[in-house]
Design an enzyme around this catalytic site. Structure first.
Site, PDB file in Angstrom:
ATOM      1  N   GLU A   1      -3.930   3.706   5.781  1.00  0.00           N
ATOM      2  CA  GLU A   1      -3.214   3.837   4.514  1.00  0.00           C
ATOM      3  C   GLU A   1      -3.196   5.292   4.041  1.00  0.00           C
ATOM      4  O   GLU A   1      -4.037   6.094   4.422  1.00  0.00           O
ATOM      5  CB  GLU A   1      -3.876   2.940   3.461  1.00  0.00           C
ATOM      6  CG  GLU A   1      -3.891   1.458   3.857  1.00  0.00           C
ATOM      7  CD  GLU A   1      -4.463   0.558   2.786  1.00  0.00           C
ATOM      8  OE1 GLU A   1      -4.327   0.891   1.588  1.00  0.00           O
ATOM      9  OE2 GLU A   1      -5.049  -0.495   3.132  1.00  0.00           O
ATOM     10  N   TYR A   2      -2.201   5.590   3.203  1.00  0.00           N
ATOM     11  CA  TYR A   2      -2.013   6.936   2.630  1.00  0.00           C
ATOM     12  C   TYR A   2      -1.863   8.005   3.706  1.00  0.00           C
ATOM     13  O   TYR A   2      -2.337   9.128   3.547  1.00  0.00           O
ATOM     14  CB  TYR A   2      -3.165   7.273   1.666  1.00  0.00           C
ATOM     15  CG  TYR A   2      -3.177   6.391   0.444  1.00  0.00           C
ATOM     16  CD1 TYR A   2      -2.355   6.657  -0.645  1.00  0.00           C
ATOM     17  CD2 TYR A   2      -3.989   5.268   0.389  1.00  0.00           C
ATOM     18  CE1 TYR A   2      -2.343   5.835  -1.758  1.00  0.00           C
ATOM     19  CE2 TYR A   2      -3.991   4.434  -0.720  1.00  0.00           C
ATOM     20  CZ  TYR A   2      -3.163   4.722  -1.789  1.00  0.00           C
ATOM     21  OH  TYR A   2      -3.159   3.890  -2.891  1.00  0.00           O
TER      22      TYR A   2
ATOM     23  N   GLU B   1     -12.786   7.257   4.644  1.00  0.00           N
ATOM     24  CA  GLU B   1     -13.732   8.349   4.840  1.00  0.00           C
ATOM     25  C   GLU B   1     -14.351   8.672   3.483  1.00  0.00           C
ATOM     26  O   GLU B   1     -13.621   8.961   2.529  1.00  0.00           O
ATOM     27  CB  GLU B   1     -12.997   9.570   5.411  1.00  0.00           C
ATOM     28  CG  GLU B   1     -13.895  10.660   5.954  1.00  0.00           C
ATOM     29  CD  GLU B   1     -13.087  11.767   6.621  1.00  0.00           C
ATOM     30  OE1 GLU B   1     -13.381  12.097   7.780  1.00  0.00           O
ATOM     31  OE2 GLU B   1     -12.136  12.287   5.985  1.00  0.00           O
TER      32      GLU B   1
ATOM     33  N   TRP C   1      -7.279 -11.627   0.937  1.00  0.00           N
ATOM     34  CA  TRP C   1      -8.238 -10.599   0.543  1.00  0.00           C
ATOM     35  C   TRP C   1      -8.969 -11.129  -0.692  1.00  0.00           C
ATOM     36  O   TRP C   1      -8.347 -11.243  -1.740  1.00  0.00           O
ATOM     37  CB  TRP C   1      -7.523  -9.275   0.223  1.00  0.00           C
ATOM     38  CG  TRP C   1      -8.492  -8.221  -0.196  1.00  0.00           C
ATOM     39  CD1 TRP C   1      -8.860  -7.893  -1.483  1.00  0.00           C
ATOM     40  CD2 TRP C   1      -9.257  -7.375   0.655  1.00  0.00           C
ATOM     41  NE1 TRP C   1      -9.796  -6.895  -1.478  1.00  0.00           N
ATOM     42  CE2 TRP C   1     -10.063  -6.553  -0.171  1.00  0.00           C
ATOM     43  CE3 TRP C   1      -9.358  -7.225   2.043  1.00  0.00           C
ATOM     44  CZ2 TRP C   1     -10.939  -5.607   0.336  1.00  0.00           C
ATOM     45  CZ3 TRP C   1     -10.223  -6.284   2.554  1.00  0.00           C
ATOM     46  CH2 TRP C   1     -10.991  -5.492   1.700  1.00  0.00           C
TER      47      TRP C   1
ATOM     48  N   ALA D   1     -12.869   6.459   0.584  1.00  0.00           N
ATOM     49  CA  ALA D   1     -11.441   6.491   0.231  1.00  0.00           C
ATOM     50  C   ALA D   1     -10.602   6.666   1.491  1.00  0.00           C
ATOM     51  O   ALA D   1     -11.072   7.230   2.492  1.00  0.00           O
ATOM     52  CB  ALA D   1     -11.155   7.619  -0.757  1.00  0.00           C
TER      53      ALA D   1
ATOM     54  N   ALA E   1     -19.396   0.834  12.798  1.00  0.00           N
ATOM     55  CA  ALA E   1     -19.273  -0.612  12.628  1.00  0.00           C
ATOM     56  C   ALA E   1     -19.811  -1.073  11.280  1.00  0.00           C
ATOM     57  O   ALA E   1     -20.781  -0.512  10.762  1.00  0.00           O
ATOM     58  CB  ALA E   1     -20.021  -1.331  13.741  1.00  0.00           C
TER      59      ALA E   1
ATOM     60  N   TYR F   1      -0.242  -7.792  -3.128  1.00  0.00           N
ATOM     61  CA  TYR F   1      -1.101  -7.993  -4.288  1.00  0.00           C
ATOM     62  C   TYR F   1      -1.421  -6.625  -4.876  1.00  0.00           C
ATOM     63  O   TYR F   1      -1.014  -5.592  -4.334  1.00  0.00           O
ATOM     64  CB  TYR F   1      -2.391  -8.740  -3.914  1.00  0.00           C
ATOM     65  CG  TYR F   1      -2.998  -8.356  -2.587  1.00  0.00           C
ATOM     66  CD1 TYR F   1      -3.757  -7.199  -2.443  1.00  0.00           C
ATOM     67  CD2 TYR F   1      -2.807  -9.152  -1.457  1.00  0.00           C
ATOM     68  CE1 TYR F   1      -4.306  -6.840  -1.227  1.00  0.00           C
ATOM     69  CE2 TYR F   1      -3.348  -8.803  -0.237  1.00  0.00           C
ATOM     70  CZ  TYR F   1      -4.105  -7.655  -0.119  1.00  0.00           C
ATOM     71  OH  TYR F   1      -4.642  -7.299   1.104  1.00  0.00           O
TER      72      TYR F   1
ATOM     73  N   MET G   1       0.595  -6.458   2.274  1.00  0.00           N
ATOM     74  CA  MET G   1      -0.425  -6.410   1.215  1.00  0.00           C
ATOM     75  C   MET G   1       0.226  -6.687  -0.148  1.00  0.00           C
ATOM     76  O   MET G   1       0.317  -5.817  -1.022  1.00  0.00           O
ATOM     77  CB  MET G   1      -1.139  -5.067   1.262  1.00  0.00           C
ATOM     78  CG  MET G   1      -1.979  -4.893   2.525  1.00  0.00           C
ATOM     79  SD  MET G   1      -2.948  -3.369   2.579  1.00  0.00           S
ATOM     80  CE  MET G   1      -1.675  -2.192   3.067  1.00  0.00           C
TER      81      MET G   1
END
Length: 429
Positions: free
Chosen positions: A217-218, A174, A406, A177, A149, A282, A280
Site C-alpha cells: 500500500e501507498y 516498516e 478484516w 506504517a 514473520a 471498508y 478493501m
C-alpha cells in the site's frame, strides 16, 4: 435464518413464540450476554429453516418471487394461498430455503507482539470451519528481501484441521506504517525481488502456505507499472511452485482516481495477473475521521461495479469489516481517535447506556448516540445482521467470488450464522 429487529416491549420469550423457536436457541445463536435485557433496535438472528417475509406496499407474489429467486407459484403453494390472492401489507409469508451459492471466504488475523493471544487462537479455531482461507497478518518484507514473520502459534494446524488454505500475507509495513520507499525498492530492485521470491517459496513450503497475498500500500504512483511487472514475475515463480497468488486493492471507483493510496493499484492488471483480489471496501468511517458507517453499501457497490469493468466477478473478494467505531463528538480533525469495538461490544454499550439502536437504510448500517459520565456526546457505528446481509445480497447479485474479513478476534456471531445460511463455503482441499 431470519433477521428480527427488537421493538419496544418485546422479550426473548415473545420473539421465540412468534417464530416457533425457543429462548435457548435465540440466546445461543446470538451469544446474548444479557438475554433478559434486549436493546430496542437490536438485530437478532432467528435460527429457523427458510424465513418469513412481511408484505410491503407495492408487493405482489410475483415481485416477492423475483426478490427471492423463487417461482411465485411455489410461494403460493407453500403458504396455501391462491396465486391470485391480493396481499395485504403486513401479511406474513413463509419463504422456503433455497440452494446456496458456492463462494470462497477469507479472514485475516492479526497477532500483536511476540505471542498470539488466547482470544485470537480461539477465534481462529471457532471460525476456521467457515473459511476457505486463513490469513495471518503479516510477513513484513525488509529492504534486502528478507521476511519478518508474525507469531503463528497454532494457525497452520487450525487451518489444516479445518481444510482451510493458509494464506501468506506480505506487506511493505516498516516501523508500523506502510512505507512508500520500501515498496519502491521491492518493485524496482531485481536482486531484492529474487531474494524475496526465494524466501517466499521456502517459507510457504516450510509452514504450509498455499496462497501468497501481496498487500503493498501507498506505493509511489510512478511505480504502478513496476508493481504490475513485479506481480507478473511473482506469478510465474509462484505458479511454478504450485502456489496461488492474490493481492489486496484499495477501494477505487475509476482508473484515474487520484491519491497516494490508489494510483499504483491497477485494477485491470491485477485482475489479469492474480488468481483473485481482495477489495478493501471498508474504512469510509475510520478512527481518525468523522463519524459515519465504516462500510456504507452505496460506496461499497460503486467500488465493486468499477472493479467489474476491469476484471471478472469470479476474481473479486468483497472486503468486510468485523468491527465498528465509537467517536467522541464533536469531531475535530487531528483530535481524539475513535475507539474500535466489536458488534457485540456495541450492543452491550447501547444496553448499558439505555439508548435505542437506530438503522440508516441508505448506508445499511446500525448506529446510536449516547452521553458518557463526563457529559461527552458519542456516536457509534457498527455492523449487525442487517448490514452484513446487505453485503451478502450484493455478493449474490453480482456473482462475486466471495468475501474477505478484516479481522478475526472481534465477536460477531450473527455474521457466521448468516454466512453459513446464505452460502456454501468452498474448501480448496
Amino acid at each position: 435464518m431470519q433477521i428480527h429487529v427488537v421493538s419496544r416491549g418485546q422479550s426473548l420469550y415473545s420473539i421465540a413464540n412468534a417464530y416457533g423457536t425457543t429462548v435457548d436457541a435465540l440466546e445461543t445463536a446470538n451469544e446474548l450476554d444479557a438475554p433478559a435485557n434486549l436493546v430496542v433496535g437490536q438485530a437478532l438472528v432467528i435460527p429457523i429453516v427458510g424465513q418469513f417475509y412481511y408484505v410491503q406496499p407495492g408487493d405482489s407474489l410475483y415481485t416477492i418471487g423475483q426478490r427471492f429467486g423463487i417461482p411465485y407459484q411455489e410461494i403460493a403453494r407453500v403458504n396455501n394461498i391462491s396465486v391470485d390472492q391480493q396481499l395485504e401489507v403486513g401479511f406474513r409469508l413463509y419463504i422456503p430455503e433455497q440452494p446456496e451459492p458456492i463462494i470462497e471466504s477469507n479472514a485475516y488475523i492479526e497477532p500483536y507482539g511476540e505471542t498470539v493471544s488466547e482470544t485470537l487462537v480461539n477465534s481462529a479455531r471457532k471460525n476456521a470451519p467457515f473459511l476457505t482461507y486463513l490469513a495471518p497478518f503479516n510477513y513484513r518484507v525488509t529492504r534486502e528481501g528478507a521476511l519478518i514473520a508474525p507469531p503463528l502459534d497454532d494457525f497452520a494446524t487450525i487451518a489444516a484441521n479445518n481444510n482451510a488454505t493458509l494464506m501468506l500475507v506480505l506487506s511493505n509495513l516498516e516501523e508500523g506504517a506502510f512505507s512508500a520507499e520500501l515498496g519502491r525498492i521491492i518493485v524496482t530492485n531485481e536482486t531484492v525481488q529474487n531474494t524475496l521470491l526465494d524466501n517466499i517459496i521456502a517459507t510457504a513450503r516450510e509452514v504450509g502456505f498455499r496462497d501468497v497475498h501481496f498487500d503493498f500500500e501507498y506505493l509511489p504512483p510512478a511505480n504502478k507499472e513496476d508493481y504490475n511487472n513485479f506481480l507478473r514475475k511473482a506469478k510465474a515463480r509462484l505458479s511454478n511452485a504450485g502456489l496461488l497468488m492474490s493481492t489486496a486493492l484499495a477501494p477505487k471507483t475509476s482508473a484515474t482516481q487520484e491519491g497516494e493510496w490508489y494510483e499504483a493499484h491497477d485494477y485491470a492488471a491485477h485482475g489479469e495477473i492474480a488468481d483473485f483480489v481482495v477489495l478493501m471496501t471498508y474504512e469510509w468511517g475510520y478512527s481518525g475521521g468523522p463519524a459515519m458507517a465504516v462500510a456504507p453499501i452505496g460506496p461499497v457497490r460503486e467500488v465493486v461495479e468499477y472493479a467489474l469493468t476491469e476484471m471478472p466477478a469470479n476474481k473479486i473478494m468483497l472486503g468486510q469489516n468485523l468491527y465498528g467505531y465509537d467517536w467522541t463528538l464533536p469531531y475535530v480533525a487531528g483530535g481524539q481517535y475513535a475507539k474500535a469495538l466489536s458488534p457485540q461490544q456495541a450492543i452491550t454499550l447501547a444496553r448499558e447506556q439505555n439508548v435505542p439502536i437506530q438503522y440508516d437504510t441508505e448506508a445499511q448500517a446500525p448506529f446510536f448516540f449516547y452521553t458518557d459520565n463526563e457529559g461527552n456526546r458519542h456516536e457509534v457505528w457498527f455492523e449487525d445482521a442487517r448490514s452484513i446481509q446487505a453485503k451478502f445480497n450484493l455478493i449474490k447479485e453480482l456473482n462475486l467470488r466471495g468475501i474477505s474479513y478484516w479481522k478475526l478476534g472481534l465477536a460477531f456471531p450473527q455474521n457466521w450464522l448468516l454466512l453459513e445460511d446464505n452460502f456454501t463455503i468452498k474448501k480448496r482441499g
